[in-house]
Scaffold this motif. Structure first.
Motif, PDB file in Angstrom:
ATOM      1  N   PHE A  77       0.827  -1.207   0.000  1.00 28.99           N
ATOM      2  CA  PHE A  77       0.000   0.000   0.000  1.00 28.99           C
ATOM      3  C   PHE A  77       0.860   1.256   0.000  1.00 28.99           C
ATOM      4  CE2 PHE A  77      -2.321   3.375   2.193  1.00 28.99           C
ATOM      5  CZ  PHE A  77      -3.534   3.366   1.543  1.00 28.99           C
ATOM      6  N   LEU A  78       1.834   1.331   0.905  1.00 23.02           N
ATOM      7  CA  LEU A  78       2.686   2.518   0.984  1.00 23.02           C
ATOM      8  C   LEU A  78       3.526   2.681  -0.274  1.00 23.02           C
ATOM      9  CD1 LEU A  78       3.881   2.280   4.705  1.00 23.02           C
ATOM     10  CD2 LEU A  78       2.069   3.720   3.765  1.00 23.02           C
ATOM     11  N   GLY A  79       4.020   1.563  -0.812  1.00 24.26           N
ATOM     12  CA  GLY A  79       4.780   1.633  -2.057  1.00 24.26           C
ATOM     13  C   GLY A  79       3.925   2.111  -3.222  1.00 24.26           C
ATOM     14  N   SER A  80       2.690   1.627  -3.293  1.00 23.13           N
ATOM     15  CA  SER A  80       1.778   2.049  -4.362  1.00 23.13           C
ATOM     16  C   SER A  80       1.460   3.537  -4.256  1.00 23.13           C
ATOM     17  CB  SER A  80       0.485   1.231  -4.298  1.00 23.13           C
ATOM     18  OG  SER A  80       0.725  -0.132  -4.533  1.00 23.13           O
ATOM     19  N   LEU A  81       1.255   4.011  -3.031  1.00 24.80           N
ATOM     20  CA  LEU A  81       0.929   5.424  -2.842  1.00 24.80           C
ATOM     21  C   LEU A  81       2.106   6.312  -3.217  1.00 24.80           C
ATOM     22  CD1 LEU A  81      -0.987   7.602  -1.981  1.00 24.80           C
ATOM     23  CD2 LEU A  81      -0.455   7.111   0.415  1.00 24.80           C
ATOM     24  N   ALA A  82       3.322   5.908  -2.837  1.00 27.86           N
ATOM     25  CA  ALA A  82       4.507   6.685  -3.202  1.00 27.86           C
ATOM     26  C   ALA A  82       4.682   6.727  -4.725  1.00 27.86           C
ATOM     27  CB  ALA A  82       5.748   6.091  -2.546  1.00 27.86           C
ATOM     28  N   LEU A  83       4.493   5.576  -5.384  1.00 22.60           N
ATOM     29  CA  LEU A  83       4.589   5.526  -6.847  1.00 22.60           C
ATOM     30  C   LEU A  83       3.507   6.382  -7.492  1.00 22.60           C
ATOM     31  CD1 LEU A  83       5.804   4.359  -9.439  1.00 22.60           C
ATOM     32  CD2 LEU A  83       4.308   2.368  -9.165  1.00 22.60           C
ATOM     33  N   PHE A  84       2.309   6.395  -6.912  1.00 21.43           N
ATOM     34  CA  PHE A  84       1.217   7.198  -7.447  1.00 21.43           C
ATOM     35  C   PHE A  84       1.582   8.683  -7.461  1.00 21.43           C
ATOM     36  CE2 PHE A  84      -2.757   9.608  -6.787  1.00 21.43           C
ATOM     37  CZ  PHE A  84      -3.468   9.190  -7.898  1.00 21.43           C
ATOM     38  N   VAL A  85       2.192   9.151  -6.388  1.00 23.60           N
ATOM     39  CA  VAL A  85       2.599  10.562  -6.314  1.00 23.60           C
ATOM     40  C   VAL A  85       3.653  10.866  -7.378  1.00 23.60           C
ATOM     41  CG1 VAL A  85       3.722  12.308  -4.879  1.00 23.60           C
ATOM     42  CG2 VAL A  85       2.012  10.781  -3.873  1.00 23.60           C
ATOM     43  N   LEU A  86       4.665  10.006  -7.490  1.00 19.41           N
ATOM     44  CA  LEU A  86       5.723  10.227  -8.482  1.00 19.41           C
ATOM     45  C   LEU A  86       5.175  10.164  -9.909  1.00 19.41           C
ATOM     46  CD1 LEU A  86       8.581   8.086  -6.876  1.00 19.41           C
ATOM     47  CD2 LEU A  86       8.371  10.585  -6.900  1.00 19.41           C
ATOM     48  N   ALA A  87       4.269   9.210 -10.161  1.00 20.33           N
ATOM     49  CA  ALA A  87       3.679   9.094 -11.495  1.00 20.33           C
ATOM     50  C   ALA A  87       2.837  10.314 -11.836  1.00 20.33           C
ATOM     51  CB  ALA A  87       2.830   7.824 -11.576  1.00 20.33           C
ATOM     52  N   SER A  88       2.160  10.889 -10.851  1.00 16.28           N
ATOM     53  CA  SER A  88       1.364  12.097 -11.087  1.00 16.28           C
ATOM     54  C   SER A  88       2.256  13.265 -11.479  1.00 16.28           C
ATOM     55  CB  SER A  88       0.558  12.445  -9.827  1.00 16.28           C
ATOM     56  OG  SER A  88      -0.361  11.413  -9.511  1.00 16.28           O
ATOM     57  N   VAL A  89       3.427  13.380 -10.834  1.00 16.79           N
ATOM     58  CA  VAL A  89       4.393  14.414 -11.218  1.00 16.79           C
ATOM     59  C   VAL A  89       4.835  14.201 -12.655  1.00 16.79           C
ATOM     60  CG1 VAL A  89       6.681  15.369 -10.766  1.00 16.79           C
ATOM     61  CG2 VAL A  89       5.195  14.750  -8.853  1.00 16.79           C
ATOM     62  N   GLN A 163      -2.090  20.155 -16.816  1.00 16.41           N
ATOM     63  CA  GLN A 163      -1.063  19.532 -15.968  1.00 16.41           C
ATOM     64  C   GLN A 163      -1.524  19.405 -14.516  1.00 16.41           C
ATOM     65  OE1 GLN A 163      -0.565  22.052 -18.076  1.00 16.41           O
ATOM     66  NE2 GLN A 163       1.103  21.490 -19.466  1.00 16.41           N
ATOM     67  N   TRP A 164      -2.335  20.357 -14.054  1.00 14.04           N
ATOM     68  CA  TRP A 164      -2.774  20.343 -12.658  1.00 14.04           C
ATOM     69  C   TRP A 164      -3.840  19.284 -12.386  1.00 14.04           C
ATOM     70  CZ3 TRP A 164      -0.407  22.184  -8.594  1.00 14.04           C
ATOM     71  CH2 TRP A 164       0.561  23.149  -8.780  1.00 14.04           C
ATOM     72  N   VAL A 165      -4.400  18.717 -13.446  1.00 14.31           N
ATOM     73  CA  VAL A 165      -5.276  17.556 -13.243  1.00 14.31           C
ATOM     74  C   VAL A 165      -4.487  16.416 -12.594  1.00 14.31           C
ATOM     75  CG1 VAL A 165      -6.548  15.747 -14.466  1.00 14.31           C
ATOM     76  CG2 VAL A 165      -6.871  18.136 -15.092  1.00 14.31           C
ATOM     77  N   PHE A 166      -3.203  16.335 -12.923  1.00 15.36           N
ATOM     78  CA  PHE A 166      -2.326  15.325 -12.324  1.00 15.36           C
ATOM     79  C   PHE A 166      -1.601  15.856 -11.091  1.00 15.36           C
ATOM     80  CE2 PHE A 166      -2.482  14.497 -16.947  1.00 15.36           C
ATOM     81  CZ  PHE A 166      -3.087  13.241 -16.922  1.00 15.36           C
ATOM     82  N   TRP A 167      -1.137  17.096 -11.152  1.00 15.75           N
ATOM     83  CA  TRP A 167      -0.347  17.637 -10.045  1.00 15.75           C
ATOM     84  C   TRP A 167      -1.164  17.851  -8.778  1.00 15.75           C
ATOM     85  CZ3 TRP A 167       2.592  21.745 -13.444  1.00 15.75           C
ATOM     86  CH2 TRP A 167       3.621  21.085 -14.137  1.00 15.75           C
ATOM     87  N   ILE A 168      -2.470  17.958  -8.906  1.00 16.64           N
ATOM     88  CA  ILE A 168      -3.297  18.120  -7.707  1.00 16.64           C
ATOM     89  C   ILE A 168      -3.168  16.903  -6.785  1.00 16.64           C
ATOM     90  CG2 ILE A 168      -5.400  17.095  -8.670  1.00 16.64           C
ATOM     91  CD1 ILE A 168      -7.007  19.218  -7.183  1.00 16.64           C
TER      92      ILE A 168
END
Length: 500
Positions: A77-89, A163-168
């Motif tokens: 779960f924590l790994g997926s959430l961290a990857l989600f943030v990086l992928a959004s960037v 871009q802010w659709v993802f950066w939010i």
């Protein structure tokens, strides 16, 4: 594992926050697609923003479930959430469509991990009796995201840039990650056997080929490619089943389907994917054309569907946790949804818009009655060490059902409308706005065509839900146990149906 009431509330708040963030990512992008594709100069590749995300979220589900059972759901779960943030960037920084699609693959994988691990963590730290209520609360994130996402995506795109659709996701994701580190308890994994590489490869090939085939079948000039992909998918699927029956620790444990509870629950999950998502996807177009409304007004019907689903999911989750009964809600839900879709197939043209809204709300009520409940039921039928895998299997079947069902129904609608339109009318430029500008007789004809095409579709979906009634009846009668998973032997399923 027994948590104090305060710790359980913190955990639920954390999982709900992250689940909403992941669910919102499904829906917020839709209204910005045209802008994204136009600015990146890739209008012809626009669909890949969605397809890449959906494919990744589908094919990685079994792997995520296996990792949860091996490493513990908290780590995944924590790994997926961290990857989600990086992928959004990365999505917001994309300079062309290729970069965006690659980032969307990572985002789809991580979003699937967030959703799947939320359900798995709940199963790990609570009793089977508690799960329906808690899973219905976490599951509320998706219908709320359906209501909020498209509007929020449009506002962000118009005022801040796509871009802010993802950066939010980034500031909220970072805060949610910190919250999750504190709120989610440590969960031990189990040492597993050798990883089933061959099963994973053949499964991925089968699913990717199938999704690409059904996505391209309606595209001009891609019929031959779709047929070849379908053949590859079928061959890979056969190889997959042969491999899974021979390995000790299969990629997707087929033995689950020998259990009546799991088999019936997974069948119900597939019906949700085929029925609900197909209806929600094409209902706005049907309402715009058949009822001659604007896009804004047409959105009221799926909103009514989703609202009915949200309310019934919360109510039945609470009732099931209170009483322990589950079968009655599945039978009720599939019956109500079947009746609603059958009524939609029989509705005559020219009725006020509130009529299809009320009928589709009924479909939502029926679907919501067992949507989260089936996850709790299948989780209770396996050993604790297999919670991640069985949850992933149920989610996978639902996702494949939604993808294939939506593509097939889209092809049926497209072919039916094309065949029914009057000669001389340019179907390639026929939008709802163009249709409303035509003569009254042509508008009535187009409305009749859409009505004639969609009625058999509604009837077919009613039949799908009718099969769901059979699956619901096949669920063993009984009650969910109120004993926590930790108090059970890991060599046995968590709860066998108890006498009512």
């Amino acid at each position: 594992m027994t948590l104090s009431p305060l710790r359980l509330r913190l955990l639920l708040a954390s999982l709900l926050t992250v689940s909403f963030l992941g669910a919102l990512d499904h829906t917020i992008v839709s209204t910005s697609l045209a802008t994204i594709a136009g600015e990146l100069g890739a209008l012809g590749q626009m669909s890949w923003v969605i397809v890449a995300y959906t494919l990744a979220a589908t094919v990685f589900l079994p792997l995520l479930g296996k990792l949860a059972d091996s490493l513990g759901a908290r780590r995944v779960f924590l790994g997926s959430l961290a990857l989600f943030v990086l992928a959004s960037v990365a999505c917001g920084l994309a300079q062309d469509m290729t970069q965006l699609v690659i980032a969307r693959v990572a985002q789809g994988l991580s979003s699937a991990g967030i959703q799947l691990m939320s359900q798995t963590i709940v199963a790990t730290v609570t009793s089977p009796r508690e799960r329906p209520r808690l899973l219905s609360i976490i599951g509320a994130a998706f219908p709320v995201a359906i209501l909020v996402g498209p509007v929020l995506g449009g506002i962000i795109t118009d005022h801040f840039g796509w871009q802010w659709v993802f950066w939010i996701n980034v500031p909220f994701g970072v805060v949610a990650l910190g919250f999750a580190v504190v709120a989610i308890p440590h969960i031990d994994g189990n040492v597993r056997g050798r990883f089933d590489v061959a099963g994973g490869v053949t499964f991925t090939t089968a699913i990717v080929s199938l999704v690409l085939a059904v996505s391209g079948v309606t595209q001009p000039g891609l019929t031959g490619v779709s047929v070849a992909l379908l053949a590859l998918s079928a061959a890979s699927l056969v190889a997959f089943f042969v491999i899974e029956l021979r390995v000790d620790d299969p990629f997707v444990p087929l033995r689950y389907f020998r259990d009546r509870t799991v088999a019936a629950g997974i069948a119900l999950s597939a019906i949700i994917g085929i029925g609900l998502f197909s209806v929600v996807s094409y209902m706005p177009t049907f309402i715009q054309m058949a009822y001659r409304t604007t896009a804004t007004v047409s959105g009221l019907v799926p909103i009514a569907t989703v609202f009915g689903m949200l309310v019934s999911s919360l109510v039945t989750g609470w009732l099931s946790s209170r009483s322990g009964h589950y079968r009655v809600f599945a039978i009720f839900g599939t019956s109500v949804a079947t009746a609603g879709l059958a009524i939609m197939a029989l509705l005559p043209a020219g009725l006020p818009l509130w009529v299809p809204m009320a009928v589709m709300a009924l479909v939502g009520v029926g679907t919501g009655s067992f949507m989260s409940l089936v996850i709790a039921v299948v989780q209770s039928a396996v050993r604790r060490s297999e919670t991640g895998s069985v949850t992933a299997t149920a989610a996978l079947v639902r996702q494949v059902g939604a993808t294939v069902g939506t593509a097939v129904i889209g092809a049926v609608i497209g072919a039916g409308v094309l065949a029914g339109l009057p000669a001389g009318l340019d179907d390639s430029t026929l939008t709802p706005a163009v249709a409303r500008g035509l003569s009254e007789s042509l508008q009535a004809h187009i409305a009749g065509v859409y009505g004639d095409v969609l009625r058999p579709v509604f009837a077919g979906l009613a039949l799908v839900y009718a099969l769901g009634i059979i699956a619901a009846v096949l669920l063993p009668a009984g009650r969910l146990s109120d004993e926590t998973a930790e108090s059970e032997s890991d060599s046995q399923p968590e709860s066998q149906p108890q006498s009512a």
